[in-house]
Design an enzyme around this catalytic site. Structure first.
Site, short mmCIF file in Angstrom:
data_model
loop_
_atom_site.label_atom_id
_atom_site.label_comp_id
_atom_site.label_asym_id
_atom_site.label_seq_id
_atom_site.Cartn_x
_atom_site.Cartn_y
_atom_site.Cartn_z
N HIS A 202 -4.43 -6.71 -13.14
CA HIS A 202 -5.34 -6.23 -13.65
C HIS A 202 -6.21 -6.36 -12.18
CE1 HIS A 202 -9.48 -6.71 -14.76
NE2 HIS A 202 -9.46 -7.12 -13.78
N ASP B 285 -9.91 24.17 2.65
CA ASP B 285 -9.30 23.01 2.03
C ASP B 285 -9.54 21.75 2.33
OD1 ASP B 285 -7.36 21.76 0.07
OD2 ASP B 285 -6.69 23.42 -0.30
N TRP C 140 -3.22 -11.60 -7.16
CA TRP C 140 -2.77 -10.47 -6.31
C TRP C 140 -2.57 -9.98 -5.31
CZ3 TRP C 140 -6.75 -7.31 -2.93
CH2 TRP C 140 -7.28 -7.45 -2.69
N SER D 184 0.46 5.97 0.57
CA SER D 184 0.03 7.05 -0.47
C SER D 184 -1.61 7.44 0.40
CB SER D 184 -0.62 6.75 -1.98
OG SER D 184 -1.12 7.50 -2.19
N SER D 185 -2.41 5.24 0.22
CA SER D 185 -3.72 5.89 0.47
C SER D 185 -4.19 6.38 2.24
CB SER D 185 -4.47 4.60 0.15
OG SER D 185 -3.52 4.17 0.57
N HIS E 292 -10.58 -8.53 4.05
CA HIS E 292 -11.64 -8.32 3.60
C HIS E 292 -11.93 -7.05 3.70
CE1 HIS E 292 -16.36 -9.66 2.90
NE2 HIS E 292 -15.89 -8.93 4.23
N GLU F 155 -11.10 -4.10 2.98
CA GLU F 155 -10.15 -4.17 1.69
C GLU F 155 -11.25 -3.45 0.97
OE1 GLU F 155 -7.55 -1.64 0.45
OE2 GLU F 155 -8.41 -1.72 -1.43
N TYR G 225 -14.40 -3.49 1.89
CA TYR G 225 -15.62 -2.62 1.81
C TYR G 225 -14.91 -1.17 1.72
CZ TYR G 225 -18.21 -6.16 3.43
OH TYR G 225 -18.90 -7.59 3.21
N SER H 177 -26.59 7.02 -2.45
CA SER H 177 -26.93 7.89 -0.64
C SER H 177 -27.41 9.35 -1.10
CB SER H 177 -26.68 8.06 0.52
OG SER H 177 -26.54 6.67 0.19
N HIS I 281 -13.37 -16.14 5.82
CA HIS I 281 -14.21 -16.68 4.19
C HIS I 281 -13.64 -17.13 3.56
CE1 HIS I 281 -16.56 -12.54 3.46
NE2 HIS I 281 -15.88 -12.74 3.00
N HIS I 282 -13.12 -15.89 2.84
CA HIS I 282 -12.22 -16.55 1.07
C HIS I 282 -11.38 -17.34 1.88
CE1 HIS I 282 -12.99 -11.84 0.95
NE2 HIS I 282 -12.88 -11.78 2.05
N THR J 46 -26.90 -4.52 4.83
CA THR J 46 -26.49 -4.43 3.36
C THR J 46 -27.00 -3.87 3.05
OG1 THR J 46 -24.25 -5.87 3.54
CG2 THR J 46 -25.20 -4.84 1.24
N LYS K 272 -29.42 -0.83 3.88
CA LYS K 272 -29.35 0.16 2.89
C LYS K 272 -29.85 0.21 1.41
CE LYS K 272 -24.34 1.79 3.88
NZ LYS K 272 -24.35 2.97 3.93
N ARG L 191 -10.76 -20.11 -11.29
CA ARG L 191 -10.55 -19.43 -12.22
C ARG L 191 -8.86 -18.94 -12.40
NH1 ARG L 191 -10.37 -15.60 -6.49
NH2 ARG L 191 -9.18 -13.97 -7.51
#
Ligand SMILES: [Cu+2]
Lengths: 192, 273, 526
Positions: C78, C107, C143, C170-171, C254, C256, C258, C269, C303-304, C329, C332, C451
């Protein structure tokens, strides 16, 4: 359009290069992590065969307790225990002790001990001059062996640390050690 | 276009939903336990401070936002202003959060320093995580044992009614003396686990090949329950932790009654499959 | 990278939308954008079904429907589906559609590579999904792929890693294309500080992608060699350290996070000023805030892993750095509110989703601030509180922003308006159910539910049941979205060029739908 195409090509080349570098950076993180560990004392990484220089003075006024501990990883069937579970030591003096390991199986095995130390700050100050964890340990079937460890606590160990725990985890590396033996002349895996 | 009335209807529906969430569940806990150690109480306080801080910031910011949404609508014939910059305002709302953060960081740092101070302990327990059970060893007392979930399979499969401590009960509890500083040496046998008891505010990863330290000093006798908190495979959800905290005399008796059992970990793990 | 060649000529005319060849070989940014968006929606359905399997098992205590091992592979898959298959491709799809039109280019800079970077994805995900049927089942170690657990995966492991390499490739190709387009293809006069924020946020995102996807590739390659080629990067017995993987993973992970949120900031915006009929407040500070968030993302990864055992100094450093992220943040959010302030607002569907984004993303941001406090994180870590936190920033955060973007630009893309009344209904249904799903997770997490468990103690039952109802409601509501989009594509009220009364930007100067090749002569920017 042509100019744009050319520019695009150069951007692609540069960015692809960045990608390759970042892929490499992932690998560089490993030695960097060791440096980080040494700086912070997170893990035991530096070569502890580093010489115990003559200038280190024994601090007879101070006693630090060193605890010896041991764990078996997964299916490791050996019975290992420290000869003594605790030792009161003076910083700056070299002590020698043993771990006793018995291969309880019917076949020869090779084990590898991995050291781990708490608290973190002690990592930098517990200097092992000789340790069975420097090399892998082959033991014949059913045999019991004594494995030597000599170490010193550096007097620079912060004063508030009164107990240092030295814990070893034994891994069964019989399989991988055999494979490596076939691959190269040297049978000894590289360890810290 | 949605009229003001419609807005209110939706809002009250949504808030009604949240109210229902709270009311329907009066019996079930919705917050972190205060716990039974000085540290856990500190952690709880930090948590509540941070929580209320967030609530107040949210109330302020969203109040402005909602006011604007009600007052500055095209349907009210409001003509839009054209401003799009103000260095002063921007400086203010960069600085104020910064100050708030510092105010928050100070107590957090204090608590963290206390948590990491494992010195001057009275007792050491070595905790080893296995797939999927725990092993406890009182290293100076020569007592060790495994601790396994003992909720019957029939309850898990729904063939029998679930009892009060469903999934949070073990065959042998970890027994600790009250009011004594206990140091934990935490490691694992196979994969990463994490030893967690919310009431003690102790959570530390158990990593094969390495030892981690944590400590606790429980103020109140009682039974405290926790779980493995790091995904460790198939039965990760079925390796609970139960800590029974008793008076010193009872603890001494417990040690005396439990001579060291040397059981093979792999064998024991196989039994629990 | 073998496909760096650029295209000089384009097909002159648009082939029938029903020709497979057109979609297979297309190098047109609009076609590829469409492909990405539909791919993302299909993955959203598959990942959503996985979420519903999870929620069904968790509806009440006890093991009811699935085996715990399968449950674990559902949580793992998932996450991989939603992150790599939904949010990232959806943003790349939006980038493809919008960036050339926003900067006045015909293009993307590298159309042929663009085709490749899309068509790798279906293969990568087909491979990933096929692992569910392999011996030993799909990946079930989360994951985050932490060793040693992940090394217990059955036959699936090399396929999982290979497919993740493809997703990464790809990315990266997508990101290179975005950067090349933004740097080289802007119309004359479109200076960097005139670019719409969506373009800015994507530029920064693309750099993040290029910086960290290769690190992930390195990390998972090490897993592969540890498993099959006797290396010991993460094996303590060989001198390695399993925690090292966590450092590598979160060094990728991390930023990722963002990557998954910055383009949403760009979308919001764009939408807020349109419906507030007032220019965006603090454009420059928005750009700088995005840049600082991106920079900070590289120095907060640990921090993870506060509970992994770190020296005090490390914990303090990562705690302070993480708390700092709250500042940009906050800037924003304040800027968005200031944009609304004294505007003349209307509340069409895109605006509703954007406002929902601001509020609910902020809730996720607040719980993020709480999680940053290391001593308290020991209690939150690996509980449902964390699950609630990241779902708040990802579902009513990223996903709402993507939905808002689709409603906002759909009339431009297909030339027809969607049904406004049903769009609003979609918003309200989504909002109610998303909160019903994820808000109770805060409660069970704080009360002590870890979890990634398939069964739980009795005191967590009520809120889990509630979350399950919410999840089904949210899932079903998205079918309404599908219906609305298809209906708008097939016809409906014609949209004007500008579509929205106050929409500003080059894309709104093109007819709706825009010609297959737009801006063949670069527009003039005042
Ligand atoms: Cu576990």
């Amino acid at each position: 359009m042509d100019k744009q195409t050319k520019n695009s090509k150069s951007v692609v080349t540069k960015l692809a290069l960045v990608c390759v570098c970042m892929f490499g950076f992932g690998y560089v993180l490993i030695p960097l992590y060791d440096v980080f560990c040494d700086l912070t004392g997170l893990r035991f990484t530096q070569d502890s065969k580093q010489l115990v220089s003559q200038e280190i003075q024994e601090d007879t006024t101070r006693l630090v307790t060193v605890e010896f501990d041991v764990s078996m990883n997964q299916s490791m069937p050996w019975k290992v225990k420290p000869a003594i579970s605790k030792l009161q030591v003076h910083p700056g003096r070299v002590y020698i002790t043993n771990y006793i390991a018995k291969n309880t199986t019917q076949s020869a095995m090779i084990g590898q001990a991995v050291p781990s130390i708490t608290p973190y700050v002690a990592n930098r100050h517990l200097v092992k001059t000789e340790c069975f964890c420097f090399e892998n340990q082959p033991i014949e079937a059913g045999k019991e062996v004594e494995m030597a460890l000599s170490f010193m606590i550096n007097p620079k160990l912060p004063k508030d640390v009164k107990v240092v725990t030295l814990s070893y985890t034994f891994f069964d590396i019989t399989q991988s050690a055999k494979i490596n033996k076939l691959d190269s002349k040297e049978s000894v895996l590289a360890f810290n | 276009m949605m009229s003001g009335n419609n807005w209110l209807k939706w809002l009250s529906a949504v808030s009604g939903m949240f109210a229902a969430m709270g009311a329907a569940n009066a019996g079930q806990p919705i917050n972190m336990p205060v716990g039974v150690t000085d540290i856990s109480a500190n952690v709880y306080d930090m948590h509540m401070i941070a929580f209320w801080l967030c609530v107040w910031i949210a109330v302020l910011v969203f109040a402005v936002m909602f006011y604007s949404m009600f007052a500055h609508r095209k349907s009210k014939g409001y003509t839009p202003a054209t401003f799009h910059e103000s260095t002063t305002v921007e400086a203010i709302w960069t600085t104020i959060p910064f100050i708030i953060l510092i105010a928050l960081a100070i107590p957090a740092t204090k608590t963290l320093v206390e948590m990491e101070d494992t010195s001057d302990y009275d007792l050491t327990v070595k905790i080893t995580g296995y797939q999927w059970l725990w092993h406890y060893e009182y290293i100076d007392e020569g007592v060790d044992f495994y601790s396994v979930l003992n909720t019957p399979r029939s309850q898990i499969n729904g063939e029998e009614a679930k009892t009060e401590n469903y999934l949070l009960e073990v065959d042998k509890e970890l027994v600790l003396p009250v009011g004594k500083k206990v140091r934990f040496l935490i490691t694992a046998n196979d994969v990463n686990h994490a030893w967690w008891v919310p009431d003690l505010a102790v959570k530390k990863d158990a990593i094969p090949g390495f030892i981690n330290e944590a400590w606790t000093k429980v103020n109140t006798p009682g039974t405290y329950r926790g779980q493995c908190a790091e995904l460790c495979g198939r039965d990760h959800g079925f390796m609970p932790i139960v800590v029974r905290v008793v008076e010193q005399a009872e603890f001494d008796q417990f040690l005396a009654d439990n001579t060291t059992l040397e059981k093979d970990g792999a064998e024991y793990a196989a039994v629990t499959q | 990278m073998s496909t760096v060649a650029t295209d000089d000529h384009h097909d002159d005319h648009q082939e029938s939308p029903y020709s497979i060849k057109r979609w297979l070989f297309t190098t047109n940014h609009k076609d590829i954008g469409t492909l990405y968006l539909w791919f993302s929606f299909i993955m959203f359905l598959i990942g959503g079904v996985m979420a519903l399997v999870i929620r069904t098992e968790l509806f009440e205590p006890g093991l009811q429907f699935v085996d715990p091992q399968f449950f674990n592979s559902m949580t793992t898959m998932h996450a991989i589906m939603m992150i790599f298959g939904v949010v990232m491709p959806a943003f790349t799809g939006l980038a493809n559609w919008l960036i050339p039109m926003m900067v006045g280019a015909t293009d993307m800079a590298l159309p042929r590579m663009n085709n490749w970077s899309f068509w790798i994805l279906p293969f990568a995900f087909a491979m990933m999904l096929s692992t569910l049927f392999m011996d030993g089942g799909g990946p079930a170690g989360g994951w985050t792929l932490y060793p040693p657990l992940v090394l217990q995966t059955g036959d699936a492991l090399p396929f999982v890693i290979l497919s993740m390499h493809f997703m990464g490739l790809s990315s990266i190709m997508g990101a290179i294309n975005v950067i090349a387009t933004i740097l080289n293809m802007r119309a004359p006069g479109m200076t960097l500080m005139k670019m719409p924020l969506f373009v800015w946020t994507w530029l920064i995102t693309a750099y993040l992608l290029i910086a960290v996807m290769p690190v992930l590739a390195g990390g998972i390659t090490m897993l592969l060699t540890d498993k099959f080629f006797e290396t010991s990067f993460f094996n303590a017995a060989g001198g390695g350290d399993p925690v090292m993987f966590q450092h590598i993973f979160w060094f990728f992970g991390h930023p990722e996070v963002y990557i998954l949120i910055l383009p949403s900031f760009g979308v919001v915006s764009s939408i807020i000023p349109t419906f507030a009929r007032k220019p965006l407040f603090g454009y420059a500070s928005m750009v700088y805030a995005t840049g600082s968030i991106a920079f900070l993302s590289f120095i907060v990864w640990a921090h993870h892993m506060f509970t992994v055992g770190m020296p005090l100094a490390g914990e303090l450093f990562f705690m302070f750095a993480t708390m700092l992220i709250a500042v940009p943040t906050g800037v924003k959010v304040f800027n968005w509110v200031a944009t609304m302030w004294r505007g003349a607002m209307t509340f069409e569907t895109p605006m509703l989703f954007a406002l929902g984004f601001i509020i609910m993303f902020s809730i996720g941001g607040f719980s993020g601030l709480m999680l940053a406090l290391a001593p308290v994180d020991f209690q939150y870590h690996d509980t449902y509180f964390v699950v609630a936190h990241f779902h708040y920033v990802l579902v009513p955060g990223s996903i709402f922003a993507i939905i808002a973007a689709v409603y906002y630009w759909l009339p431009k893309w297909c030339g027809n308006m969607y049904n406004e009344g049903l769009g609003k209904a979609h918003f309200w249904l989504s909002t109610i159910f998303v909160n019903l799903t994820f808000f109770p997770m805060h409660f069970v997490g704080l009360a002590g539910m870890p979890r990634r468990i398939p069964d739980y103690a009795l005191q967590f039952s009520d809120y889990n049941a509630m979350a399950t109802y919410g999840a089904f409601g949210f899932g079903l509501s998205q079918l309404l979205f599908l219906y609305l989009v298809i209906k708008a594509i097939r016809g409906g009220e014609k949209a004007t060029s500008q579509v929205w009364e106050n929409a500003e930007g080059l894309e709104w100067t093109l007819p709706s739908p825009p010609p297959y090749h737009s801006f063949t002569t670069p527009p003039v920017i005042k």
